[in-house]
Design a protein around this motif. Structure first.
Motif, PDB file in Angstrom:
ATOM      1  N   ALA A 284       0.833  -1.197   0.000  1.00  0.00           N
ATOM      2  CA  ALA A 284       0.000   0.000   0.000  1.00  0.00           C
ATOM      3  C   ALA A 284       0.865   1.243   0.000  1.00  0.00           C
ATOM      4  CB  ALA A 284      -0.903  -0.008   1.236  1.00  0.00           C
ATOM      5  N   GLY A 285       0.235   2.364  -0.382  1.00  0.00           N
ATOM      6  CA  GLY A 285       0.899   3.646  -0.253  1.00  0.00           C
ATOM      7  C   GLY A 285       0.990   4.034   1.210  1.00  0.00           C
ATOM      8  N   GLY A 286       1.500   5.228   1.476  1.00  0.00           N
ATOM      9  CA  GLY A 286       1.635   5.689   2.853  1.00  0.00           C
ATOM     10  C   GLY A 286       3.068   5.564   3.343  1.00  0.00           C
ATOM     11  N   SER A 287       3.222   5.610   4.663  1.00  0.00           N
ATOM     12  CA  SER A 287       4.552   5.691   5.270  1.00  0.00           C
ATOM     13  C   SER A 287       5.439   4.499   4.949  1.00  0.00           C
ATOM     14  CB  SER A 287       4.414   5.828   6.792  1.00  0.00           C
ATOM     15  OG  SER A 287       3.715   6.999   7.138  1.00  0.00           O
ATOM     16  N   THR A 288       4.851   3.322   4.736  1.00  0.00           N
ATOM     17  CA  THR A 288       5.656   2.141   4.434  1.00  0.00           C
ATOM     18  C   THR A 288       6.423   2.299   3.128  1.00  0.00           C
ATOM     19  OG1 THR A 288       3.941   0.848   5.531  1.00  0.00           O
ATOM     20  CG2 THR A 288       5.584  -0.379   4.342  1.00  0.00           C
ATOM     21  N   SER A 289       5.959   3.190   2.266  1.00  0.00           N
ATOM     22  CA  SER A 289       6.674   3.424   1.001  1.00  0.00           C
ATOM     23  C   SER A 289       8.111   3.842   1.248  1.00  0.00           C
ATOM     24  CB  SER A 289       5.957   4.505   0.190  1.00  0.00           C
ATOM     25  OG  SER A 289       4.659   4.095  -0.193  1.00  0.00           O
ATOM     26  N   TRP A 290       8.344   4.650   2.276  1.00  0.00           N
ATOM     27  CA  TRP A 290       9.699   5.163   2.527  1.00  0.00           C
ATOM     28  C   TRP A 290      10.581   4.073   3.121  1.00  0.00           C
ATOM     29  CZ3 TRP A 290       8.392   8.309  -0.660  1.00  0.00           C
ATOM     30  CH2 TRP A 290       7.223   9.058  -0.569  1.00  0.00           C
ATOM     31  N   GLU A 291      10.000   3.141   3.852  1.00  0.00           N
ATOM     32  CA  GLU A 291      10.761   1.991   4.331  1.00  0.00           C
ATOM     33  C   GLU A 291      11.263   1.173   3.144  1.00  0.00           C
ATOM     34  OE1 GLU A 291       8.128   1.470   8.452  1.00  0.00           O
ATOM     35  OE2 GLU A 291       7.959   0.005   6.835  1.00  0.00           O
ATOM     36  N   ARG A 292      10.383   0.916   2.194  1.00  0.00           N
ATOM     37  CA  ARG A 292      10.768   0.136   1.020  1.00  0.00           C
ATOM     38  C   ARG A 292      11.817   0.874   0.197  1.00  0.00           C
ATOM     39  NH1 ARG A 292       4.808  -0.922   0.895  1.00  0.00           N
ATOM     40  NH2 ARG A 292       4.633   0.830  -0.563  1.00  0.00           N
ATOM     41  N   CYS A 293      11.656   2.190   0.054  1.00  0.00           N
ATOM     42  CA  CYS A 293      12.628   2.961  -0.718  1.00  0.00           C
ATOM     43  C   CYS A 293      14.005   2.925  -0.064  1.00  0.00           C
ATOM     44  CB  CYS A 293      12.160   4.404  -0.866  1.00  0.00           C
ATOM     45  SG  CYS A 293      10.817   4.638  -2.058  1.00  0.00           S
ATOM     46  N   CYS A 294      14.055   3.084   1.242  1.00  0.00           N
ATOM     47  CA  CYS A 294      15.327   3.070   1.954  1.00  0.00           C
ATOM     48  C   CYS A 294      16.103   1.791   1.662  1.00  0.00           C
ATOM     49  CB  CYS A 294      15.081   3.210   3.452  1.00  0.00           C
ATOM     50  SG  CYS A 294      16.562   3.033   4.476  1.00  0.00           S
ATOM     51  N   LEU A 295      15.395   0.668   1.561  1.00  0.00           N
ATOM     52  CA  LEU A 295      16.029  -0.630   1.344  1.00  0.00           C
ATOM     53  C   LEU A 295      16.106  -1.011  -0.128  1.00  0.00           C
ATOM     54  CD1 LEU A 295      14.337  -2.520   4.304  1.00  0.00           C
ATOM     55  CD2 LEU A 295      16.660  -1.601   4.217  1.00  0.00           C
ATOM     56  N   GLY A 296      15.666  -0.095  -1.013  1.00  0.00           N
ATOM     57  CA  GLY A 296      15.729  -0.371  -2.443  1.00  0.00           C
ATOM     58  C   GLY A 296      14.827  -1.497  -2.881  1.00  0.00           C
TER      59      GLY A 296
END
Length: 374
Positions: A284-296
């Motif tokens: 889903a969108g939202g804050s978890t998106s930045w977790e996924r981005c950080c880890l590529g």
């Protein structure tokens, strides 16, 4: 804050079946960082269905629970007056009532910082509480209502400081963009390893994560759509859900029927490791998106709420994720998206675009500014 006592911080934030869990979780991330630096933190939360009050207490923080009565339940879903925030019904009561209840708590011990993370609250609520705190921090994603804060954090990609120009006082410091994303320290700690393992991409582990609540049962719709999708035979699927998710048992039953080994994890505490070990996420969108981005972590993105649309579009345009639409679009969109993504080089390219968005140190940056301003 005086020299002989620690900084005190009060969070006003809610979770519910409508709101989800993300606002509370990112406030807990900030609270953990503050507590590690010696600050004393507590929370004020309303007892909505799906609240996380016991979870917060389990993390060691005092929580002042605001009751939800018949009038508050009746307010859910009602249309709001034109001068109210678009999400005003999420509060569960008139803002004046919430302000009075919050003031009664803050009057006991004026905190150095009041941190507000709530789409239903705006400058009127904040102004009503002036004199009950030294500094006010607002965490927002929408830029759709005025605030009277000293510090504003909006961690979203594509947001500009100018979006808040007419919404905050001139003295307000604006921390804007994913470089300020409130991520737990384990994401930055695992970033290098996670990025290294993606240099030789493969789809062996698929992660499905639709937030702690997943009110529309997007998780179940993803699993159904995957049955007609081109996953490798040796792929393993991990589903992450919250204990409050209303469709949890149905998802567990559906997972047992999948053609690939599928496990359902509940209330995961090692999310950074789970993401690091995954090759692709459907999330889903939202804050978890930045977790996924950080880890590529490459992502097929599902939009679960109107307020996620702009962020999903920006992530899609940046090449950090591929947007599938909403839950109703999954049956049609998921299989073609997987076909496209599994072509040579696409996983590597998406990972490269994602990792450039945030490095996982946003919480530290926010904490430094709060300590400086207190």
């Amino acid at each position: 804050m005086t020299a002989n006592r620690p900084m005190s911080v009060v969070f006003r934030v809610d979770a519910s079946l409508d709101i989800g869990t993300g606002h509370v979780m990112r406030c807990l991330t900030l609270a953990d960082a503050l507590a590690a630096s010696g600050a004393e933190c507590c929370f004020i939360c309303r007892e909505h269905p799906g609240h996380l009050i016991e979870h917060i207490r389990g993390k060691g923080y005092p929580v002042h629970a605001l009751p939800i009565g018949a009038s508050a339940l009746a307010m859910r879903g009602e249309p709001q007056a034109m001068d109210h925030p678009h999400h005003a019904h999420w509060l569960g009561c008139p803002w004046e009532m919430d302000a009075a209840e919050t003031r009664a708590i803050l009057d006991e011990d004026e905190p150095d910082w009041l941190v507000v993370d709530h789409y239903a609250l705006d400058g009127r609520w904040e102004q009503a509480l002036q004199g009950c705190y030294q500094k006010l921090m607002v965490i927002d994603d929408l830029a759709d209502r005025p605030h009277v804060c000293d510090l504003l954090l909006d961690q979203n990609l594509g947001r500009e400081p100018g979006d808040y120009e007419a919404l905050v006082p001139a003295h307000c410091q604006r921390l804007i963009g994913p470089q300020y994303a409130l991520l737990r320290p384990e994401f930055a700690a695992l970033r290098e390893y996670s990025l290294q393992r993606r240099q030789t991409p493969a789809l062996k582990r698929l992660l499905i994560t639709m937030g702690g609540i997943d009110q529309p049962n997007a998780t179940g719709k993803v699993l159904e759509a995957l049955k007609a999708s081109p996953l490798p035979d040796d792929c393993q699927i991990s589903v992450v859900m919250g204990a409050q998710a209303p469709w949890l048992e149905q998802v567990r039953a559906l997972a047992a029927t999948m053609p690939w080994p599928t496990e359902v994890k509940v209330n995961v505490t090692e999310m950074a490791q789970v993401m690091t070990d995954s090759d692709l996420a459907i999330g889903a969108g939202g804050s978890t998106s930045w977790e996924r981005c950080c880890l590529g972590l490459p992502t097929l993105l599902v939009v679960l709420a109107e307020n996620q649309l702009a962020g999903a579009r920006t992530l899609h345009n940046s090449g950090a994720a591929l947007t599938l639409g909403g839950p109703a679009d999954l049956q049609e969109q998921l299989a073609p998206a997987l076909h496209a993504l599994l072509r040579d080089g696409h996983l590597v390219e998406m990972s490269r675009n994602a990792r450039a968005i945030t490095d996982g140190h946003g919480t530290e940056r926010a904490l430094q500014y709060m300590a400086f301003r207190a």
